[in-house]
Design a protein around this motif. Structure first.
Motif, PDB file in Angstrom:
ATOM      1  N   TYR A 156     -18.415  -7.800  36.095  1.00 29.97           N
ATOM      2  CA  TYR A 156     -19.756  -7.796  36.669  1.00 29.97           C
ATOM      3  C   TYR A 156     -20.514  -6.556  36.226  1.00 29.97           C
ATOM      4  CZ  TYR A 156     -23.396  -8.034  40.256  1.00 29.97           C
ATOM      5  OH  TYR A 156     -24.592  -8.086  40.912  1.00 29.97           O
ATOM      6  N   ASP A 161     -16.562  -4.936  40.180  1.00 28.18           N
ATOM      7  CA  ASP A 161     -15.759  -5.740  39.276  1.00 28.18           C
ATOM      8  C   ASP A 161     -16.176  -5.397  37.837  1.00 28.18           C
ATOM      9  OD1 ASP A 161     -14.419  -7.718  37.988  1.00 28.18           O
ATOM     10  OD2 ASP A 161     -15.838  -9.310  38.528  1.00 28.18           O
ATOM     11  N   LEU A 219     -22.469  -6.523  33.071  1.00 29.47           N
ATOM     12  CA  LEU A 219     -23.757  -7.211  33.057  1.00 29.47           C
ATOM     13  C   LEU A 219     -24.861  -6.369  33.682  1.00 29.47           C
ATOM     14  CD1 LEU A 219     -22.552 -10.747  34.170  1.00 29.47           C
ATOM     15  CD2 LEU A 219     -22.952  -9.947  31.867  1.00 29.47           C
ATOM     16  N   MET A 220     -24.478  -5.233  34.266  1.00 29.30           N
ATOM     17  CA  MET A 220     -25.461  -4.433  34.977  1.00 29.30           C
ATOM     18  C   MET A 220     -25.837  -3.196  34.183  1.00 29.30           C
ATOM     19  SD  MET A 220     -25.918  -6.106  37.801  1.00 29.30           S
ATOM     20  CE  MET A 220     -26.544  -5.002  39.045  1.00 29.30           C
ATOM     21  N   ARG A 249     -22.561 -18.921  36.858  1.00 32.69           N
ATOM     22  CA  ARG A 249     -22.609 -19.641  35.578  1.00 32.69           C
ATOM     23  C   ARG A 249     -23.462 -20.886  35.740  1.00 32.69           C
ATOM     24  NH1 ARG A 249     -17.818 -17.192  35.674  1.00 32.69           N
ATOM     25  NH2 ARG A 249     -17.436 -15.801  33.917  1.00 32.69           N
ATOM     26  N   THR A 272     -24.949 -17.138  32.057  1.00 26.94           N
ATOM     27  CA  THR A 272     -23.849 -16.463  32.742  1.00 26.94           C
ATOM     28  C   THR A 272     -24.381 -15.107  33.133  1.00 26.94           C
ATOM     29  OG1 THR A 272     -22.244 -17.605  31.393  1.00 26.94           O
ATOM     30  CG2 THR A 272     -21.482 -15.616  32.512  1.00 26.94           C
ATOM     31  N   GLN A 314     -27.945 -12.694  29.237  1.00 28.96           N
ATOM     32  CA  GLN A 314     -27.612 -13.299  30.533  1.00 28.96           C
ATOM     33  C   GLN A 314     -28.583 -14.409  30.881  1.00 28.96           C
ATOM     34  OE1 GLN A 314     -26.585 -10.543  33.833  1.00 28.96           O
ATOM     35  NE2 GLN A 314     -26.644  -8.956  32.285  1.00 28.96           N
ATOM     36  N   ALA A 339     -25.253 -11.881  36.295  1.00 23.34           N
ATOM     37  CA  ALA A 339     -24.998 -11.191  37.548  1.00 23.34           C
ATOM     38  C   ALA A 339     -26.149 -11.514  38.483  1.00 23.34           C
ATOM     39  CB  ALA A 339     -24.932  -9.691  37.299  1.00 23.34           C
ATOM     40  N   ASP A 340     -25.851 -11.858  39.756  1.00 20.99           N
ATOM     41  CA  ASP A 340     -26.939 -12.249  40.657  1.00 20.99           C
ATOM     42  C   ASP A 340     -27.482 -11.076  41.454  1.00 20.99           C
ATOM     43  OD1 ASP A 340     -24.939 -11.784  42.422  1.00 20.99           O
ATOM     44  OD2 ASP A 340     -25.087 -13.702  43.474  1.00 20.99           O
ATOM     45  N   ILE A 360     -20.817 -13.251  39.700  1.00 28.18           N
ATOM     46  CA  ILE A 360     -21.200 -13.718  38.370  1.00 28.18           C
ATOM     47  C   ILE A 360     -21.441 -15.211  38.476  1.00 28.18           C
ATOM     48  CG2 ILE A 360     -20.499 -13.986  35.982  1.00 28.18           C
ATOM     49  CD1 ILE A 360     -18.835 -11.482  36.293  1.00 28.18           C
TER      50      ILE A 360
END
Lengths: 452, 280
Positions: B42, B39, B45-46, A361, A351, A346, A353-354, A359
Motif C-alpha cells: 500500500y 502495508d 502507492l502513496m 482492484r 489497482t 493507479q 490505494a483508497d 488496495i
C-alpha cells in the motif's frame, strides 16, 4: 456490443460475452484480428447512428429483421448521410491543414487526446498535432470558439451547452467522440472518514470542476438521492481540478467529485480518501469529450476525418488493459499531465490505494469508449432541465421517430408477426433508477428535488 | 570601531535571512516516526507526505536544489507544455514589453493633453477614476471575448492596467509645472511645440518617470495572473503548471525568480528617473 462491432448485424447482442464469430474471447479480440482502421472507422459511424436510434437490443434486432439490413441502411441514410459520414472517416484524402492545435485539460479523461502525440497516433495520420495544456474549462471553450484551437477536450455537456447558448454565445458545436467512461470519484477530506453516508453531509462545501459537467450532475444526483437539496443543504462550488487538492488540504472544502488524477493525487498526498467511484453511481457514464466546431468539420473534412481516426485508434488502444501501463508512462511527464507516474498508473490500471489503507482492484475504474450515445445527451439535457440550467423544450426524439415513420417499421414488424415497441425502454440506469430516453419529460418530473 | 549604517544594515539583512531560513528548515522537518505502520504494498502507492510524515511544504534546501537545477538548464524545450524557466521568463518579459510599450505610447501624449488643458482633464477624470481600480482578472474574460486571441488578450490586459498610473502622473506632472517658467517662456515668445519639449517635458520628467516606474511594477504583477489564466507559455503558466502538480518547491522557486525580475525592471526605471531629476 462493443463500439467497433457491425451494428447492422442482427445476431449481435449489445452486451455479449465472447465475440460475434464465436472464435474469440471478447469482441475486442475479434476486432483486433479482423478489422483494419477503415473497417473500424466505418463501424463506429454506423454504430453511432444505429444505436442512437435503437438504444435497446431487442428493438434494434426486431427492426433489422423486419425491414432487412439494406432497407434499414437506406432508410437511415435519408436522415444521416451514412455513406458520406463513413467516407469522411475512411477517406485518405490529403488533409487540408496538417499543423493543428488541440487543447486539453491535464486530467486522465483526456488520455486518448494526449497520448496521440507522444505515441504517434497523430503522425500516423499525417498530422502534426500540438496538444496544448489549458488552464480551465472556460478558457478552453473561449480558445476553441476563437479558433486558436482546431479541436479540444471538453466536458461532454459543454458542446451541448455551447450549441444551446448556455453560458456562451450559441455556436454550432459537434461532439465528435466521447473520450472516456467512468473515471471520476467522490473524494472526501480525511477528517470525514466516518461520515460515509451522504445523509450526514449537510453543510458540506463540495467542489466540481465546472457548472456544465457530468461531475456537477452526478454529484447533484447523488446528493438528491440521499435526500439533500444540492442548492440549499450543501454548497457546490466550481473549482478548477488543480486547485481542488490544495483547497482540500487547506480545509476550504470538505470534498469533491472530480476527474482523475485529482482523486488519486489527494490520496497520494494523504489529504483525502476515495469515498465512491463514479462507476458505482452509473456504470459506463460518459465524462469528457472530443469536440470541434461544426465549421471545422465542414470546411476541412479530410483533416477532421484524419484527426478523428487518430483519436479513435488511440481510444481503441487505450481500451486494452495491457496497454495501460505504457500509456501512463507516456502521459505522466511534465509536458502532459505533470503527475507522479504511480498516480497515473493507479488511475489507469485500476489497482489503487483508497486512502483508508486498502488496495482496491477495479480494472474498469476508467474505460475508453468513443461512441457518442445520443441517449447520454438526452440524460444530460434532462439534468440541465432538472437544475434549472435549461428552460424551454428540446425535441429529443425527433430523429428516431422520423426513421420509424420512414420505414413504416411498425407496420412491417406487425406483418412479420412481431410486436412493435410502443416506446424504447431504458438503456441504462443511474443509481438503480432506470432512465428511459423516450420519456425525458417524465424522467425530469419524477424527481422529488428539482428546480422546475 | 563602529560600522557605517550601510554595513550594519547589510549585517542585519544577513541575520534576518539566516534566521528565516533556519526557522523555515526546522518548521518543515518531517517527523521521522512516520505515523502508523503501513502495508508495504500500500505504501508503494502513496506519496512521501503520506508514508513518511514528510511535510507538504518543501524546506529551503529543496528550493535551493531546484533553483540550481533550473539555473543549469534554463532553456530546455520538451514540447509545447514543458519548457525551461528561461524560455518562460523570456515570453513573459516580451508580453510585458509589448503591453507596457503600448501603454507608454498612449499614456504620455494623452497625459500631456490632459495636463495642459484643465477642461479635458475634468472631462476625462470620471472615466479614469472608474477604470483605474479594475483588477486585471476582471478584464480578462472581456478581452478574450472581444479580441478573440489569448496572446493579444494578455498584452491588452497589461496595457489597460499599466496605462493609468502613467496617465495620471503625466497629467499631474504637466499640470504642476511652475507658472514662472511658463511665463518666462511666454515673454520669450516660445512656440507651443518648443515650449512642450524644452520647458514642460524636462520639468515634468521626474513625475512621468515615477508613473512609469509604478506602471512597470503593475505590469509585472499582472502578467503572472494573466498567464495563469490563459496558459500556454510564460512564468505565470509555469506557476500554474507546477501548482497543478502540487509542486510547492517549483512554485517557491518561481516566486523568487518573479521577484528578482520585478526588482530588476524596477531598478532600471529608478535609474532612468534619477537621470532626469534636477535640483531646484
Amino acid at each position: 456490443m462493443a463500439t467497433f462491432d457491425n451494428p447492422f448485424d442482427p445476431r449481435l447482442r449489445l452486451r455479449s460475452r465472447g465475440c460475434s464469430c464465436g472464435a474469440h474471447a471478447s469482441q475486442s479480440d475479434h476486432d483486433a484480428s479482423v478489422s483494419g482502421g477503415e473497417e473500424q472507422a466505418r463501424r463506429v459511424v454506423e454504430g453511432a447512428v444505429v444505436r442512437a436510434l435503437f438504444p435497446e437490443d431487442a428493438t434494434r434486432r426486431a427492426f433489422l429483421k423486419a425491414v432487412g439490413v439494406p432497407a434499414a441502411m437506406a432508410a437511415i441514410s435519408q436522415f444521416f448521410p451514412l455513406v458520406t459520414a463513413t467516407e469522411a472517416f475512411a477517406q485518405t484524402g490529403k488533409p487540408e491543414k496538417t499543423d493543428l492545435k488541440v487543447g486539453f485539460i491535464p486530467i486522465t479523461c483526456a488520455t486518448p487526446i494526449i497520448m496521440g502525440a507522444p505515441m504517434g497516433f497523430y503522425s500516423k495520420q499525417g498530422l502534426n498535432v500540438e496538444v496544448v495544456k489549458t488552464a480551465g474549462w472556460a478558457v478552453i471553450r473561449d480558445k476553441t470558439m476563437n479558433k486558436e484551437y482546431d479541436a479540444a477536450h471538453m466536458l461532454s455537456p459543454m458542446p451541448l451547452a455551447i450549441s444551446l447558448g448556455l453560458g456562451a454565445n450559441p455556436q454550432p458545436y459537434t461532439l465528435s467522440a466521447i473520450e472516456n467512461v467512468n473515471g471520476q470519484a467522490i473524494t472526501l477530506a480525511m477528517k470525514h472518514k466516518d461520515k460515509r453516508n451522504p445523509k450526514d453531509w449537510k453543510g458540506f462545501k463540495l467542489a466540481v470542476p465546472f457548472d456544465y459537467s457530468m461531475h456537477n450532475y452526478l454529484l447533484r444526483y447523488y446528493l438528491a438521492e440521499a435526500g439533500l437539496d444540492p442548492d440549499t443543504d450543501v454548497q457546490i462550488r466550481s473549482v478548477p481540478p488543480p486547485e481542488m487538492v490544495a483547497n482540500l488540504r487547506a480545509d476550504n472544502i470538505d470534498g469533491f467529485l472530480a476527474p482523475d488524477p485529482v482523486n488519486q493525487r489527494a490520496v497520494y498526498d494523504g489529504v483525502g480518501f476515495i469515498h465512491i467511484l463514479s462507476k458505482e453511481l452509473w456504470d459506463g457514464h460518459p465524462c469528457c469529450a472530443f469536440a470541434a466546431s461544426r465549421e471545422f468539420v465542414t470546411t476541412m473534412p479530410n483533416t477532421y476525418a484524419a484527426l478523428l481516426r487518430a483519436i479513435m485508434e488511440a481510444t481503441a488502444f487505450a481500451r486494452k488493459a495491457e496497454n495501460r501501463k505504457q500509456i501512463a508512462e507516456a502521459i505522466a511527464p511534465a509536458n502532459y499531465l505533470n503527475q507522479p507516474l504511480t498516480v497515473v498508473e493507479q488511475v489507469l490500471t485500476g489497482t489503487f490505494a483508497d486512502g483508508l489503507g486498502n488496495i482496491v482492484r477495479q480494472p474498469d475504474r476508467i474505460d475508453f469508449d468513443p461512441f457518442p450515445w445520443e441517449s447520454f445527451a438526452v440524460w444530460i439535457l434532462t439534468q440541465m432541465k432538472r437544475w434549472g440550467q435549461l428552460k424551454g423544450d428540446v425535441d429529443y426524439q425527433a430523429v428516431a421517430k422520423q426513421v420509424f415513420l420512414a420505414t413504416d417499421a411498425a407496420k412491417l414488424m406487425k406483418d412479420a408477426g412481431l410486436t412493435p415497441p410502443t416506446a424504447t425502454t431504458k438503456s441504462f440506469s443511474v443509481m438503480g433508477k432506470p432512465f428511459d430516453p423516450a420519456k425525458p419529460e417524465d424522467y425530469v418530473k419524477s424527481f422529488a428535488i428539482k428546480r422546475i | 570601531m563602529r560600522l557605517s549604517i550601510g554595513a550594519r544594515a547589510s549585517v542585519l539583512s544577513a541575520v534576518i535571512l539566516v534566521v528565516f531560513l533556519l526557522a523555515w528548515h526546522i518548521a518543515v522537518r518531517g517527523t521521522t516516526t512516520g505515523g502508523p505502520a503501513m502495508d508495504p504494498e500500500y505504501a508503494k502507492l502513496m506519496g512521501l507526505t503520506a508514508t513518511q510524515g514528510k511535510s507538504a511544504m518543501p524546506g529551503p534546501l529543496d528550493v535551493g536544489a531546484k533553483l540550481i537545477e533550473h539555473a543549469r538548464r534554463p532553456f530546455y524545450d520538451n514540447g509545447p507544455n514543458d519548457k525551461g524557466i528561461g524560455i518562460q521568463l523570456g515570453w513573459s518579459i516580451l508580453r510585458v514589453a509589448a503591453g507596457y510599450g503600448l501603454a507608454v505610447l498612449l499614456a504620455i501624449p494623452l497625459g500631456f493633453l490632459i495636463g495642459m488643458s484643465p477642461m479635458v482633464s475634468r472631462a476625462l477624470d470620471p472615466f479614469i477614476q472608474i477604470l483605474k481600480p479594475v483588477s486585471p482578472l476582471a478584464w480578462m474574460p472581456l478581452a478574450l471575448y472581444t479580441i478573440k486571441d489569448s496572446g493579444a488578450s494578455a498584452i491588452f490586459v497589461i496595457f489597460i492596467c499599466s496605462v493609468w498610473p502613467m496617465l495620471v502622473n503625466t497629467a499631474f506632472g504637466v499640470a504642476s509645472v511652475r507658472k514662472e517658467w511658463l511665463n518666462v517662456a511666454r515673454t520669450l515668445e516660445v512656440g507651443p511645440w518648443r515650449r512642450a519639449f524644452t520647458v514642460i517635458l524636462p520639468a515634468a520628467a521626474p513625475t512621468i518617470l515615477t508613473g512609469m516606474r509604478i506602471s512597470i511594477g503593475i505590469a509585472w504583477l499582472v502578467i503572472v495572473a494573466a498567464e495563469m489564466l490563459v496558459g500556454g507559455t510564460g512564468i505565470g503558466y509555469f506557476v500554474w503548471n507546477e501548482w497543478n502538480n502540487l509542486s510547492i518547491t517549483n512554485v517557491i522557486t518561481a516566486i523568487l525568480v518573479i521577484g528578482l525580475v520585478g526588482m530588476l525592471l524596477d531598478q532600471m526605471l529608478a535609474r532612468a528617473a534619477r537621470a532626469v531629476t534636477f535640483p531646484e
